[in-house]
Write a protein that holds these residues in place. Structure first.
Motif, PDB file in Angstrom:
ATOM      1  N   ILE A 122       0.827  -1.207   0.000  1.00  0.00           N
ATOM      2  CA  ILE A 122       0.000   0.000   0.000  1.00  0.00           C
ATOM      3  C   ILE A 122       0.861   1.256   0.000  1.00  0.00           C
ATOM      4  N   TRP A 123       1.975   1.255   0.771  1.00  0.00           N
ATOM      5  CA  TRP A 123       2.837   2.452   0.760  1.00  0.00           C
ATOM      6  C   TRP A 123       3.468   2.655  -0.609  1.00  0.00           C
ATOM      7  N   ARG A 124       3.805   1.570  -1.299  1.00  0.00           N
ATOM      8  CA  ARG A 124       4.347   1.737  -2.656  1.00  0.00           C
ATOM      9  C   ARG A 124       3.289   2.330  -3.589  1.00  0.00           C
ATOM     10  N   ARG A 125       2.053   1.845  -3.434  1.00  0.00           N
ATOM     11  CA  ARG A 125       0.969   2.420  -4.250  1.00  0.00           C
ATOM     12  C   ARG A 125       0.739   3.885  -3.902  1.00  0.00           C
ATOM     13  N   TYR A 126       0.819   4.193  -2.612  1.00  0.00           N
ATOM     14  CA  TYR A 126       0.618   5.578  -2.183  1.00  0.00           C
ATOM     15  C   TYR A 126       1.673   6.488  -2.797  1.00  0.00           C
ATOM     16  N   LEU A 127       2.935   6.062  -2.754  1.00  0.00           N
ATOM     17  CA  LEU A 127       4.020   6.910  -3.255  1.00  0.00           C
ATOM     18  C   LEU A 127       3.959   7.072  -4.773  1.00  0.00           C
ATOM     19  N   GLU A 128       3.299   6.141  -5.465  1.00  0.00           N
ATOM     20  CA  GLU A 128       3.059   6.348  -6.900  1.00  0.00           C
ATOM     21  C   GLU A 128       2.094   7.500  -7.129  1.00  0.00           C
ATOM     22  N   GLU A 174       6.478  10.598   5.514  1.00  0.00           N
ATOM     23  CA  GLU A 174       6.003   9.634   6.504  1.00  0.00           C
ATOM     24  C   GLU A 174       5.729   8.287   5.864  1.00  0.00           C
ATOM     25  N   ALA A 175       5.170   8.311   4.642  1.00  0.00           N
ATOM     26  CA  ALA A 175       4.912   7.062   3.931  1.00  0.00           C
ATOM     27  C   ALA A 175       6.211   6.313   3.653  1.00  0.00           C
ATOM     28  N   ARG A 176       7.282   7.030   3.291  1.00  0.00           N
ATOM     29  CA  ARG A 176       8.573   6.383   3.036  1.00  0.00           C
ATOM     30  C   ARG A 176       9.120   5.757   4.320  1.00  0.00           C
ATOM     31  N   ARG A 177       8.929   6.464   5.445  1.00  0.00           N
ATOM     32  CA  ARG A 177       9.387   5.904   6.718  1.00  0.00           C
ATOM     33  C   ARG A 177       8.629   4.619   7.051  1.00  0.00           C
ATOM     34  N   PHE A 178       7.305   4.635   6.875  1.00  0.00           N
ATOM     35  CA  PHE A 178       6.514   3.427   7.103  1.00  0.00           C
ATOM     36  C   PHE A 178       6.937   2.302   6.167  1.00  0.00           C
ATOM     37  N   LEU A 179       7.212   2.641   4.900  1.00  0.00           N
ATOM     38  CA  LEU A 179       7.604   1.627   3.927  1.00  0.00           C
ATOM     39  C   LEU A 179       8.930   0.993   4.322  1.00  0.00           C
TER      40      LEU A 179
END
Length: 920
Positions: free
Chosen positions: A61-67, A77-82
């Protein structure tokens, strides 16, 4: 939906409320399904997955979010979670250390210390199960230098486990070898070598899951190791017990118990913890949940000492399942999340698999298949990394069955085939045969409607494979699935035969279950079988309605029936003939069975039985019943009257009841009908409420109604116990005061010639429970709390009896009271008729607990009760009871007084409809 997900997530994290986290995940998943490109929906979904420790799904999901969003403030924050979700450094380091222990020619002492500190379980396991066997092989081949090198490595690990973990099992085993080598005792060395070779062979079969072969080898190894003088025989016996568990759980428990009595627990903590683990596991699968919880509690400390935090986390995982099966759902999820938090980081791929799989099973039990799929996706990703076909087969099988719950037979068929393909890659063993049987059952279930003939073949072959492997766990699933396949072929007789076998199997399992909760749980699972039998029996010529009634009565309130039978023999559930024979002529009995697509209704009246099928779906009825209940609780009399009229038309209009003067009506409700006040149903043609037609009560079953009527007829002096506790010094002092409660208790006590009043601090839990069995009537004026009905945390509140006492009187303690003298219990407290409703058992409420203890009549409340109105209502009620009127008639008289008062504050069904009579 996005905002709701965020709110549930915030509350779940702040208040440590895991069920809120599950709701957050459900809403977040639904939101991103509706708006797959929404960064907000994806971010919430990722966070929900993060807090439930589904790391691989979270990373996706974080990879999809960062797209979608690579530059906002949220993206950092998303990168940290990923990065955190993808971090497998702990697992990779553990694997490196294990390879080093097993294969490095030299290992500095510092590296051994680090391995034992970080991965004590893996270090012990590598030395005990691998290196000792290699030592024996090298020694037997005459390779003394290699044998000495291996023994030195084992000695290094053993010393550090003893020093740093205070676990001496490996050190004591090494000492036996060192002693034999030092004195050059060739006979002793030969015994040790042969014993360790046997242990090595047994463990290889064990890890290959050929448990029958492993059990025989480990039995020989146990005796050989004991004879050779090494305590490793205790480990061999432990693993032999696990092999036995897969074929005969009770026999394995006896072995583990004797092992626990034998081993020095403080000296060998890791083995001690693992023995407690297996004893608890046996108790868990046998339905002894309290015993299981005690063992899982006992396993944590020794396991953490000897094997580390990661192994000790399994105590939480096991506690989760035990608590949930016992009914404590929220506590179960708290334990589960604690276990997942550690194991998804520190656990091996092997250890993560059952934890995630059990989480999926828990969600299936909670009827949340869409969340179970998310857990199963995590299981499949873990199995792919683990590269174990058995793990893949288990996950695909379970996912296939979840798809069936969601009515997607196409995906179920696809996953069942994937399961069979995974099974084909497993090494040959009895376990492979069993899992192939389960996979074929899954395939048969997926084919039930598409190709029923083929489904029958797959189901039969699958069950035959399971029986050959001595695995009967899925017998009921097989029987129900065979019935469904025969129904798809319109072979009703064959379907009924299989359903009867399923019900008989449920009965045998239920007889074996020792505790009430287990018996209730078993019959929850049986409801589908009973529903089908009722539906199939109904149209039979020559007594189909009676046969259907017998099935209905067998499915209903059985734990309550057990409680009554413990006091006096009742000869089991009644049939229609017994009801017609014993039901008083002035009593009309209406019993409902709410099936998914219709309602079945039986009417016993005037010595005759008739039946009716009502085409109302369970989901539609639940919506209508919930709306009716909300309108009453919300004091909306016009809305309540309209919804009550709709329910009257659907449930009673066409029954043509001939309620005569002096007669009474008893309702045996089912499903959503248990939550509504039948007294407030409205006949729009007669312009009257149902309670205006006749005195009314409800009963858990026809059998228990007859028993309650028999007990209610017993005569004796009327002695009253009135209780009005003061909670000002209890943990519940924050609850609103009830200024009229003491006046109510005193006024009611004055109506009876013999009365005891417990009020204020004198109304404590100890005095109350001691005095109660000595009186024929109880009137309680006070508070009740439903902290978590699903978990059984429902209490009647008394004053504290002393230091440490909370004044909580639980439904479990009330069910155990000896109420042989009690004829009537009146609970003037909020929501005492409410509680968790498991299937057709009836609500596990405070009122139900008094009924289970033997009180034939309980007057209780369905929603919140207003203090001053209770004083007036209850005073009038007791005036009539003290004058000799039966409770149902007395309650009706007061209700009619309120209806006809002309005062809107009294005539609304929201006021008088709060009271209900349970029983006679």
């Amino acid at each position: 939906m996005i905002d709701a997900s965020a709110a549930y997530l915030e509350r779940g994290v702040r208040s440590d409320h895991p069920l809120d986290l599950l709701e957050a995940l459900r809403l977040a998943h639904a939101a991103q399904e509706r708006a797959p490109g929404s960064p907000e929906a994806l971010f919430n979904f990722g966070q929900a997955l993060h807090h439930l420790h589904l790391r691989r799904q979270e990373a996706k999901i974080w990879r999809r979010y960062l797209e979608q969003d690579s530059g906002s403030g949220w993206s950092a924050e998303a990168r940290r979670f990923l990065a955190e979700a993808e971090d497998e450094s702990f697992r990779r380091d553990r694997e490196v250390r294990r390879r080093e222990i097993l294969n490095a020619r030299e290992m500095p002492e510092e590296r051994v210390i680090q391995a034992v500190d970080r991965y004590p379980h893996e270090a012990r396991e590598a030395a005990e199960e691998e290196l000792l066997g290699r030592w024996a092989e090298a020694f037997s081949r005459g390779e003394r230098a290699e044998a000495d090198h291996l023994l030195s490595r084992i000695d290094q690990i053993a010393r550090q486990l003893a020093v740093r973990r205070e676990d001496w099992l490996l050190a004591d085993s090494v000492e036996a070898l060192r002693t034999a080598v030092r004195v050059n005792d060739s006979a002793a060395l030969d015994r040790l070598v042969q014993a360790h070779l046997l242990f090595q062979q047994g463990m290889r079969s064990y890890h290959g899951q050929d448990f029958a072969k492993a059990e025989a080898l480990l039995e020989d190894a146990t005796e050989a190791l004991r004879h050779a003088g090494t305590p490793l025989w205790l480990s061999a016996r432990f693993y032999r017990g696990i092999c036995l568990y897969y074929g005969d759980a009770e026999r394995s428990r006896a072995l583990f118990s004797s092992l626990l009595d034998t081993l020095p627990q403080s000296r060998y903590p890791s083995l001690t913890g693992r023995v407690f683990w297996m004893i608890g596991t046996v108790d868990l699968v046998q339905g002894r949940f309290e015993e299981a919880i005690r063992s899982f509690t006992a396993m944590r400390a020794p396991l953490e000492q000897g094997a580390g935090e990661g192994q000790a986390a399994m105590a939480d995982v096991l506690m989760a399942e035990a608590c949930e099966l016992r009914g404590d759902v929220e506590r179960g999820w708290k334990h589960r999340l604690q276990g997942l938090r550690l194991l998804t980081v520190q656990g091996t791929l092997r250890r993560r698999h059952p934890v995630l799989l059990e989480g999926a099973q828990a969600l299936i039990r909670r009827d949340q298949p869409e969340l179970a799929l998310l857990f199963l996706d995590e299981v499949l990703d873990n199995a792919a990394l683990w590269k174990r076909p058995m793990a893949q087969a288990e996950a695909y099988m379970m996912r296939s069955r979840v798809w069936l719950l969601m009515n997607d037979s196409g995906k179920a068929l696809e996953d069942s085939r994937e399961a069979l393909a995974a099974v084909s890659r497993m090494p040959d063993s009895s376990l492979k045969s069993r899992i192939r049987g389960s996979a074929r059952l899954s395939l048969g279930m997926a084919l039930e409607r598409r190709e029923p003939r083929r489904a029958l073949r797959e189901l039969q072959q699958g069950y035959a494979l399971q029986k050959k492997a001595d695995w009967e766990v899925e017998k009921i699933l097989y029987l129900n699935s065979m019935a469904q396949a025969h129904l798809a072929l319109s072979e009703r007789g064959m379907a009924r035969n299989f359903l009867e076998q399923a019900v008989q199997t449920y009965e045998s399992y239920r007889t074996d279950a020792l505790d009430t909760k287990s018996r209730i749980t078993i019959f929850q699972h049986a409801q589908q079988s009973f529903d089908e039998l009722m539906r199939l029996s109904w149209p039979d010529p020559g007594g189909g309605i009676r046969k259907a009634f017998a099935h209905c009565e067998r499915a209903r309130a059985r734990a309550l029936l057990d409680a009554w039978e413990a006091q006096r023999p009742l000869a089991g559930p009644a049939d229609a003939a017994q009801v017609l024979r014993e039901l008083p002529s002035n009593v009309t009995l209406v019993q409902y069975a709410v099936l998914p697509e219709e309602i079945l209704i039986w009417v016993f009246e005037g010595g005759r039985l008739r039946g009716r099928r009502q085409g109302l779906k369970a989901a539609e009825l639940e919506t209508l019943a919930d709306a009716f209940r909300r309108s009453l609780e919300g004091s909306d009399p016009e809305r309540a009257r309209e919804l009550g009229a709709q329910l009257y038309d659907r449930l009673l209009r066409d029954l043509s009841l001939s309620l005569s003067p002096g007669g009474r009506l008893v309702i045996v409700p089912d499903g959503p009908l248990e939550r509504i006040p039948f007294a407030a149903l409205y006949d729009r043609r007669a312009r009257s409420y149902l309670i205006e037609k006749a005195p009314l009560s409800t009963a858990p079953s026809a059998t228990l109604l007859l028993a309650a009527l028999r007990k209610a007829r017993l005569e004796g002096p009327a002695t009253l116990l009135a209780a009005a506790p003061d909670l000002s010094r209890s943990p519940y002092a924050f609850l609103p005061p009830l200024p009229a409660a003491r006046e109510e208790a005193r006024r009611i006590a004055g109506l009876y010639p013999r009365a005891t009043v417990l009020e204020g601090e004198q109304a404590d839990s100890t005095r109350f429970l001691k005095a109660l069995p000595e009186h024929s009537i109880l009137h309680f004026s006070g508070h009740a709390v439903l902290l978590d009905p699903d978990s059984g945390r429902v209490f009647l509140l008394l004053a504290p009896a002393g230091a440490g006492d909370r004044g909580e009187v639980s439904i479990a303690s009330l069910r155990g009271l000896p109420l042989a003298r009690t004829r009537l219990v009146v609970l003037a407290a909020c929501r005492t008729m409410n509680g968790y409703s498991p299937g057709r058992e009836g609500a596990l409420s405070i009122a139900g607990a008094f009924f289970a203890a033997g009180a034939p009549t309980v007057v209780a409340t369905l929603w919140d009760l207003e203090d001053r109105l209770s004083l007036d209502f209850m005073s009038r009620f007791h005036e009539r009871v003290a004058a000799g009127e039966d409770p149902a008639s007395a309650l009706r008289s007061v209700m009619i007084d309120f209806i006809s008062s002309g005062d809107p504050a009294r005539s609304s069904p929201s006021v008088w409809g709060v009271f209900s009579v349970l029983g006679a």
